[in-house]
Motif scaffolding. Structure first.
Motif, PDB file in Angstrom:
ATOM      1  N   GLN A 203      65.865  68.700  40.429  1.00 56.13           N
ATOM      2  CA  GLN A 203      65.127  68.427  39.194  1.00 56.13           C
ATOM      3  C   GLN A 203      65.877  67.409  38.331  1.00 56.13           C
ATOM      4  OE1 GLN A 203      62.097  69.577  38.652  1.00 56.13           O
ATOM      5  NE2 GLN A 203      62.137  70.796  40.555  1.00 56.13           N
ATOM      6  N   THR A 204      67.204  67.545  38.281  1.00 56.10           N
ATOM      7  CA  THR A 204      68.009  66.603  37.500  1.00 56.10           C
ATOM      8  C   THR A 204      67.923  65.198  38.083  1.00 56.10           C
ATOM      9  OG1 THR A 204      69.565  68.369  36.910  1.00 56.10           O
ATOM     10  CG2 THR A 204      70.335  66.101  36.671  1.00 56.10           C
ATOM     11  N   LEU A 205      68.030  65.093  39.409  1.00 53.04           N
ATOM     12  CA  LEU A 205      67.895  63.782  40.045  1.00 53.04           C
ATOM     13  C   LEU A 205      66.520  63.195  39.790  1.00 53.04           C
ATOM     14  CD1 LEU A 205      69.647  64.360  43.504  1.00 53.04           C
ATOM     15  CD2 LEU A 205      70.404  62.809  41.703  1.00 53.04           C
ATOM     16  N   VAL A 209      65.941  59.597  38.047  1.00 59.65           N
ATOM     17  CA  VAL A 209      65.266  58.513  38.766  1.00 59.65           C
ATOM     18  C   VAL A 209      63.995  58.095  38.031  1.00 59.65           C
ATOM     19  CG1 VAL A 209      64.040  57.936  40.888  1.00 59.65           C
ATOM     20  CG2 VAL A 209      66.219  59.145  41.015  1.00 59.65           C
ATOM     21  N   ARG A 210      63.293  59.073  37.451  1.00 60.43           N
ATOM     22  CA  ARG A 210      62.041  58.764  36.751  1.00 60.43           C
ATOM     23  C   ARG A 210      62.272  57.800  35.595  1.00 60.43           C
ATOM     24  NH1 ARG A 210      60.648  63.757  35.548  1.00 60.43           N
ATOM     25  NH2 ARG A 210      61.693  63.707  33.524  1.00 60.43           N
ATOM     26  N   ASP A 211      63.446  57.882  35.001  1.00 54.27           N
ATOM     27  CA  ASP A 211      63.730  57.049  33.829  1.00 54.27           C
ATOM     28  C   ASP A 211      64.332  55.691  34.181  1.00 54.27           C
ATOM     29  OD1 ASP A 211      62.824  59.108  32.218  1.00 54.27           O
ATOM     30  OD2 ASP A 211      64.825  59.979  31.955  1.00 54.27           O
ATOM     31  N   LEU A 212      64.539  55.430  35.474  1.00 60.88           N
ATOM     32  CA  LEU A 212      65.128  54.154  35.867  1.00 60.88           C
ATOM     33  C   LEU A 212      64.084  53.040  35.820  1.00 60.88           C
ATOM     34  CD1 LEU A 212      67.312  55.215  38.945  1.00 60.88           C
ATOM     35  CD2 LEU A 212      68.124  54.598  36.655  1.00 60.88           C
ATOM     36  N   PRO A 213      64.492  51.839  35.407  1.00 59.79           N
ATOM     37  CA  PRO A 213      63.547  50.713  35.441  1.00 59.79           C
ATOM     38  C   PRO A 213      63.237  50.305  36.881  1.00 59.79           C
ATOM     39  CG  PRO A 213      65.746  49.946  34.877  1.00 59.79           C
ATOM     40  CD  PRO A 213      65.814  51.439  34.886  1.00 59.79           C
ATOM     41  N   VAL A 214      62.024  49.859  37.111  1.00 55.38           N
ATOM     42  CA  VAL A 214      61.602  49.401  38.438  1.00 55.38           C
ATOM     43  C   VAL A 214      61.240  47.922  38.325  1.00 55.38           C
ATOM     44  CG1 VAL A 214      59.978  49.699  40.344  1.00 55.38           C
ATOM     45  CG2 VAL A 214      60.714  51.688  38.996  1.00 55.38           C
ATOM     46  N   GLU A 215      61.918  47.109  39.094  1.00 50.54           N
ATOM     47  CA  GLU A 215      61.704  45.670  39.027  1.00 50.54           C
ATOM     48  C   GLU A 215      60.227  45.338  39.291  1.00 50.54           C
ATOM     49  OE1 GLU A 215      63.470  41.545  41.024  1.00 50.54           O
ATOM     50  OE2 GLU A 215      64.259  43.509  41.624  1.00 50.54           O
ATOM     51  N   GLY A 216      59.685  44.461  38.453  1.00 47.29           N
ATOM     52  CA  GLY A 216      58.301  44.021  38.637  1.00 47.29           C
ATOM     53  C   GLY A 216      57.281  44.898  37.953  1.00 47.29           C
ATOM     54  N   THR A 217      57.746  45.931  37.241  1.00 48.09           N
ATOM     55  CA  THR A 217      56.812  46.809  36.526  1.00 48.09           C
ATOM     56  C   THR A 217      57.230  46.920  35.073  1.00 48.09           C
ATOM     57  OG1 THR A 217      58.016  48.898  36.811  1.00 48.09           O
ATOM     58  CG2 THR A 217      56.617  48.183  38.639  1.00 48.09           C
ATOM     59  N   THR A 218      56.297  47.373  34.249  1.00 40.52           N
ATOM     60  CA  THR A 218      56.606  47.656  32.846  1.00 40.52           C
ATOM     61  C   THR A 218      56.643  49.160  32.605  1.00 40.52           C
ATOM     62  OG1 THR A 218      54.243  47.484  32.299  1.00 40.52           O
ATOM     63  CG2 THR A 218      55.609  45.503  32.009  1.00 40.52           C
ATOM     64  N   GLY A 219      55.895  49.893  33.449  1.00 41.80           N
ATOM     65  CA  GLY A 219      55.823  51.338  33.271  1.00 41.80           C
ATOM     66  C   GLY A 219      56.711  52.127  34.201  1.00 41.80           C
ATOM     67  N   GLY A 220      57.416  51.442  35.089  1.00 42.12           N
ATOM     68  CA  GLY A 220      58.338  52.142  35.968  1.00 42.12           C
ATOM     69  C   GLY A 220      57.685  52.755  37.190  1.00 42.12           C
ATOM     70  N   LEU A 221      58.179  53.898  37.570  1.00 42.06           N
ATOM     71  CA  LEU A 221      57.825  54.553  38.827  1.00 42.06           C
ATOM     72  C   LEU A 221      56.328  54.796  38.989  1.00 42.06           C
ATOM     73  CD1 LEU A 221      58.976  55.989  41.377  1.00 42.06           C
ATOM     74  CD2 LEU A 221      59.085  58.078  39.998  1.00 42.06           C
ATOM     75  N   VAL A 222      55.653  55.167  37.917  1.00 41.95           N
ATOM     76  CA  VAL A 222      54.237  55.551  38.012  1.00 41.95           C
ATOM     77  C   VAL A 222      53.340  54.383  38.417  1.00 41.95           C
ATOM     78  CG1 VAL A 222      54.443  57.467  36.397  1.00 41.95           C
ATOM     79  CG2 VAL A 222      53.943  55.166  35.517  1.00 41.95           C
ATOM     80  N   GLU A 223      53.801  53.164  38.268  1.00 38.10           N
ATOM     81  CA  GLU A 223      52.981  52.009  38.620  1.00 38.10           C
ATOM     82  C   GLU A 223      53.017  51.692  40.115  1.00 38.10           C
ATOM     83  OE1 GLU A 223      53.662  48.528  36.322  1.00 38.10           O
ATOM     84  OE2 GLU A 223      53.667  49.579  34.401  1.00 38.10           O
ATOM     85  N   LEU A 224      53.908  52.325  40.856  1.00 40.52           N
ATOM     86  CA  LEU A 224      54.041  52.031  42.289  1.00 40.52           C
ATOM     87  C   LEU A 224      53.063  52.845  43.111  1.00 40.52           C
ATOM     88  CD1 LEU A 224      57.955  52.083  42.605  1.00 40.52           C
ATOM     89  CD2 LEU A 224      56.474  50.095  42.236  1.00 40.52           C
ATOM     90  N   ASP A 225      52.709  52.309  44.286  1.00 40.92           N
ATOM     91  CA  ASP A 225      51.877  53.097  45.196  1.00 40.92           C
ATOM     92  C   ASP A 225      52.749  54.178  45.824  1.00 40.92           C
ATOM     93  OD1 ASP A 225      53.091  52.211  47.771  1.00 40.92           O
ATOM     94  OD2 ASP A 225      52.209  50.269  47.247  1.00 40.92           O
ATOM     95  N   PRO A 226      52.144  55.204  46.447  1.00 40.57           N
ATOM     96  CA  PRO A 226      52.929  56.344  46.956  1.00 40.57           C
ATOM     97  C   PRO A 226      54.059  55.950  47.902  1.00 40.57           C
ATOM     98  CG  PRO A 226      50.620  56.913  46.908  1.00 40.57           C
ATOM     99  CD  PRO A 226      50.699  55.458  46.550  1.00 40.57           C
ATOM    100  N   ALA A 227      53.827  55.017  48.800  1.00 43.56           N
ATOM    101  CA  ALA A 227      54.872  54.617  49.751  1.00 43.56           C
ATOM    102  C   ALA A 227      56.023  53.938  49.026  1.00 43.56           C
ATOM    103  CB  ALA A 227      54.291  53.680  50.813  1.00 43.56           C
ATOM    104  N   ALA A 228      55.693  53.098  48.057  1.00 44.90           N
ATOM    105  CA  ALA A 228      56.748  52.416  47.299  1.00 44.90           C
ATOM    106  C   ALA A 228      57.501  53.403  46.416  1.00 44.90           C
ATOM    107  CB  ALA A 228      56.145  51.300  46.456  1.00 44.90           C
ATOM    108  N   GLN A 229      56.774  54.378  45.868  1.00 45.78           N
ATOM    109  CA  GLN A 229      57.428  55.417  45.073  1.00 45.78           C
ATOM    110  C   GLN A 229      58.481  56.153  45.902  1.00 45.78           C
ATOM    111  OE1 GLN A 229      54.215  57.882  43.617  1.00 45.78           O
ATOM    112  NE2 GLN A 229      54.259  56.926  41.591  1.00 45.78           N
ATOM    113  N   LEU A 230      58.081  56.566  47.106  1.00 49.46           N
ATOM    114  CA  LEU A 230      58.999  57.323  47.966  1.00 49.46           C
ATOM    115  C   LEU A 230      60.218  56.484  48.332  1.00 49.46           C
ATOM    116  CD1 LEU A 230      59.653  59.864  49.550  1.00 49.46           C
ATOM    117  CD2 LEU A 230      58.310  58.945  51.458  1.00 49.46           C
ATOM    118  N   ALA A 231      59.997  55.215  48.652  1.00 49.04           N
ATOM    119  CA  ALA A 231      61.115  54.343  49.032  1.00 49.04           C
ATOM    120  C   ALA A 231      62.066  54.153  47.852  1.00 49.04           C
ATOM    121  CB  ALA A 231      60.584  52.997  49.505  1.00 49.04           C
TER     122      ALA A 231
END
Length: 560
Positions: A203-205, A209-231
Motif C-alpha cells: 500500500q505504501t509503494l 508510485v501514484r504520486d510520481l510524475p509521468v513523462e508526457g502527462t499532466t495527470g500522472g498515472l491515471v492518464e495511461l492505458d492499463p498496459a502502460a500503467q502496469l509497466a
C-alpha cells in the motif's frame, strides 16, 4: 617469536635430521608440514608439534626417539626456553619471556594490519549472498545470510584474496509481474489480486508510485492505458523497493560491490545479437553436454552427479530458471572470477548438485571452481511479524529492536549449517552472559586502562618483554599469537564463528590478566619499565579485539 617463525625454526632442525635418516627427505619438507598447536594445559608449554609422529613412519624411526632427537638442538634455538617430549612423540615447546613478549610490540606497530595474511593471495573470488527478490523487504533469513556472507568476505579479503561481494537481483520473471500488479492495484485503490503480494508495504509503494510524475502527462498515472500503467508502476516500485533493500543492508554494515540484474542475462545485444542466455546454451552445447529431446533443449547434468538432467529451454521456446543460472555462472567466469561462492538459504539444498553440475558442463572443475554454502534457518524468541510486510520478520525491525552489533555478532557466532534460535533477553543484557557485550567490554576496558595510564604518566617509552613473566601474561600472549593463523584458517574453511569464539576466549584471558597485573602503580610506587611494557600488552590486546570484531562487521566501542 610468532608461530611462523617457530615453525621455520623447527623445520630447520628437523630437515637435516630427516635427511640423515633418509636421503632426499629434507627436499620433501616445507613449513606447511610443521603444524603447531596450543596445548590446552598451559603447563605443557606454549606450543606443541606432532612433527615427529608425522614423519616417523616414512623415516623408519621410533616417533618418541625421533622427537627426543629433535628436542636437543631445538632447545638451543634463540627464544626457546625449554623443549619436552610427551606421550608417543609430541614435542612441547616453551618460549622464553622475551621471545613471547616481543609480540606485544609487533601487534601495536602493525595496528589494523595484524592478522592479515597472504594465504588466499592469487584467488579471484565472486561471493554471492542474500540475492533477495526485489518484491518485498528483507527478512530474518536474509539477515543471517547477510551477516555470514559479509564476514566471510572480510576474512577472505584479510587473507589476500581478490574478491567482490555480489547481490543477484531477481528482477525478471513472473514474480515481478505479480509484484507490479499488486502495487498497481494499491495505487488505484483496488483489491490486491489473489496471487499478489500482501502487506502494508505494498500500500505504501502504491501511494508513493501514484504520486510520481509521468513523462508526457499532466495527470500522472491515471492518464495511461492499463498496459502502460502496469509497466510504469512495476518499474518505479521495483526501483523504490530495491533502494529500500540497499539502504537496509548498508545500515546493517553490509556493502555490496556489484548489484547484478537478472535482466542483463535476458537482454538482446545490439543489432539483434543473442542474449547472454542464448549464448550460454550454445557455449554448453560446444562442451558436449547439451542434447535435444522432444523439442526441448537439455543439459546432461547427470554426468556430474545431478539427480536428473535439466531442461534449459522448453519445447515452447521459453527458457527455464536453469538457463539464467547457466548464463550467470558463465558471466562470472567471463568477468575474471576463477572461483565462485554461493551462499544460499536452507530451502535451496536442491541447487547444490545443480550448480556443481553446471560448472562441470561448462568445462570447469565442480570441486574447485564453485562452492555452494547452505545456511540454515534462524529464529528469535519473541520476534513479531512485521506490520508492514504482514507475514515475515523484517531485518529493519530486528535491527531497531536488538541493534546491529548484537545481531551481527550473534549470527556470526554459529556455523552456517546450524539451525539457530537466539534469545533477545540475553542479547540486550549488559552483562557477561551476553557474548558481544563481553567482548566489546574487554575492548572498552583496554581503552580505559590506556586513558588512566596516560593520566598517571605511564606511556610506551620503554619495552622490556622479558619482564612479562606472570602466568596470565604468558596465556594472553599465547592467544594473541594465534590470531593471524586463525584468520587464515577461518577464511579457508569459510567459518566466521571461529573468530567470535576466539574473541571470547581472548576477552576472558584479558580480564584475568587485568585482575592480576597492574599497568598503573599502586600508591607511592614509582612507574617502572614493567608498567610501561604492560601498557604495550594492554594496547596489543585491544588491537586484536578490534581487528577481530571488524572481521565480523561489529563495532569496537572505546567506552561502555
Amino acid at each position: 617469536m610468532d608461530p611462523e617463525q617457530l615453525s621455520a625454526a623447527l623445520l630447520a632442525v628437523v630437515a637435516p635430521l630427516a635427511e640423515a635418516r633418509r636421503p632426499g627427505a629434507a627436499a620433501e619438507l616445507s613449513v606447511s608440514d610443521v603444524v603447531l598447536d596450543r596445548p590446552k594445559n598451559r603447563d605443557h608449554g606454549d606450543w606443541s608439534s606432532n612433527i615427529a609422529l608425522k614423519l616417523a613412519k616414512s623415516l623408519g624411526a621410533n616417533p618418541r626417539e625421533f622427537a627426543a632427537e629433535i628436542a636437543v638442538p631445538l632447545a638451543d634455538v634463540a627464544g626457546i626456553a625449554a623443549v619436552d617430549v610427551a606421550g608417543p612423540g609430541f614435542i612441547n615447546i616453551r618460549l622464553d619471556a622475551a621471545a613471547a613478549g616481543a609480540l606485544a610490540k609487533v601487534i601495536v606497530e602493525a595496528g589494523a594490519a595484524f592478522g592479515t595474511n597472504s594465504s588466499q593471495r592469487g584467488n579471484t573470488i565472486n561471493l554471492e549472498f542474500v540475492s533477495a527478490n526485489p518484491t518485498g523487504p528483507l527478512h530474518i533469513g536474509h539477515t543471517r545470510w547477510a551477516a555470514l556472507g559479509d564476514a566471510i568476505a572480510r576474512l577472505l579479503l584479510a587473507s589476500g584474496a581478490t574478491l567482490v561481494r555480489e547481490f543477484y537481483i531477481n528482477d525478471a520473471g513472473a514474480q515481478m509481474e505479480r509484484f507490479g500488479r499488486s502495487v498497481l492495484a494499491a495505487a488505484l485503490g483496488q483489491p490486491i489480486p489473489e496471487d499478489g503480494y500482501a502487506g502494508e508495504y505494498i500500500q505504501t509503494l502504491g501511494a508513493r508510485v501514484r504520486d510520481l510524475p509521468v513523462e508526457g502527462t499532466t495527470g500522472g498515472l491515471v492518464e495511461l492505458d492499463p498496459a502502460a500503467q502496469l509497466a510504469f508502476v512495476t518499474e518505479r516500485a521495483y526501483e523504490l523497493q530495491l533502494g529500500e533493500i540497499q539502504a537496509s543492508l548498508e545500515r546493517f554494515n553490509v556493502h555490496f560491490d556489484v548489484w547484478f540484474s537478472e535482466r542483463v542475462l535476458h537482454a538482446a545485444g545490439a543489432a539483434g545479437e543473442p542474449s547472454l542466455v542464448d549464448e550460454a546454451v550454445e557455449r554448453l552445447r560446444v562442451q558436449g553436454h547439451v542434447f535435444d529431446d522432444e523439442g526441448a533443449v537439455w543439459v546432461r547434468t547427470t554426468d556430474f552427479g545431478d539427480d536428473k538432467d535439466r531442461v534449459i529451454r522448453r519445447s515452447n521456446g521459453e527458457y527455464t530458471y536453469f538457463a539464467a543460472d547457466a548464463a550467470y555462472y558463465l558471466n562470472k567466469g567471463d568477468r575474471g572470477f576463477a572461483h565462485k561462492i554461493y551462499l544460499l538459504g536452507a530451502d535451496h539444498h536442491g541447487y547444490v548438485h545443480r550448480l556443481k553440475a553446471l560448472a562441470g558442463a561448462a568445462g570447469e572443475d565442480p570441486e574447485k571452481d564453485i562452492e555452494v554454502l547452505i545456511g540454515q534457518l534462524v529464529s528469535i524468541n519473541g520476534a513479531k511479524l512485521s506490520k508492514r510486510a504482514g507475514n515475515i520478520i523484517e531485518l529493519d525491525d530486528l535491527q531497531s529492536w536488538l541493534g546491529t552489533d548484537a545481531l551481527r555478532y550473534s549470527l556470526g557466532r554459529y556455523p552456517a549449517d546450524s539451525p539457530l534460535t537466539l534469545d533477545p533477553e540475553i542479547l540486550q543484557k549488559r552483562t557477561n552472559d551476553n557474548p558481544v557485550f563481553y567482548v566489546q567490554y574487554a575492548h572498552a576496558r583496554t581503552h580505559n586502562v590506556a586513558r588512566n595510564a596516560a593520566a598517571s604518566g605511564i606511556d610506551r617509552s620503554a619495552f622490556a618483554p622479558e619482564a612479562l613473566t606472570h602466568e596470565t601474561e604468558s596465556a594472553l600472549l599465547g592467544a594473541l599469537q594465534e590470531f593471524p593463523r586463525l584468520v587464515a584458517f577461518a577464511a579457508d574453511v569459510r567459518e566466521p564463528h571461529r573468530i567470535a569464539r576466539y574473541l571470547e576466549e581472548l576477552a576472558g584471558l584479558y580480564h584475568r590478566w587485568y585482575d592480576s597485573c597492574r599497568v598503573i602503580p599502586l600508591g607511592d610506587e614509582q612507574p617502572t619499565d614493567l608498567h610501561r611494557t604492560r601498557l604495550w600488552l594492554n594496547d596489543a590486546t585491544g588491537q586484536v579485539l578490534r581487528n577481530g570484531l571488524d572481521l565480523l562487521g561489529v563495532s569496537a566501542p572505546e567506552r561502555m
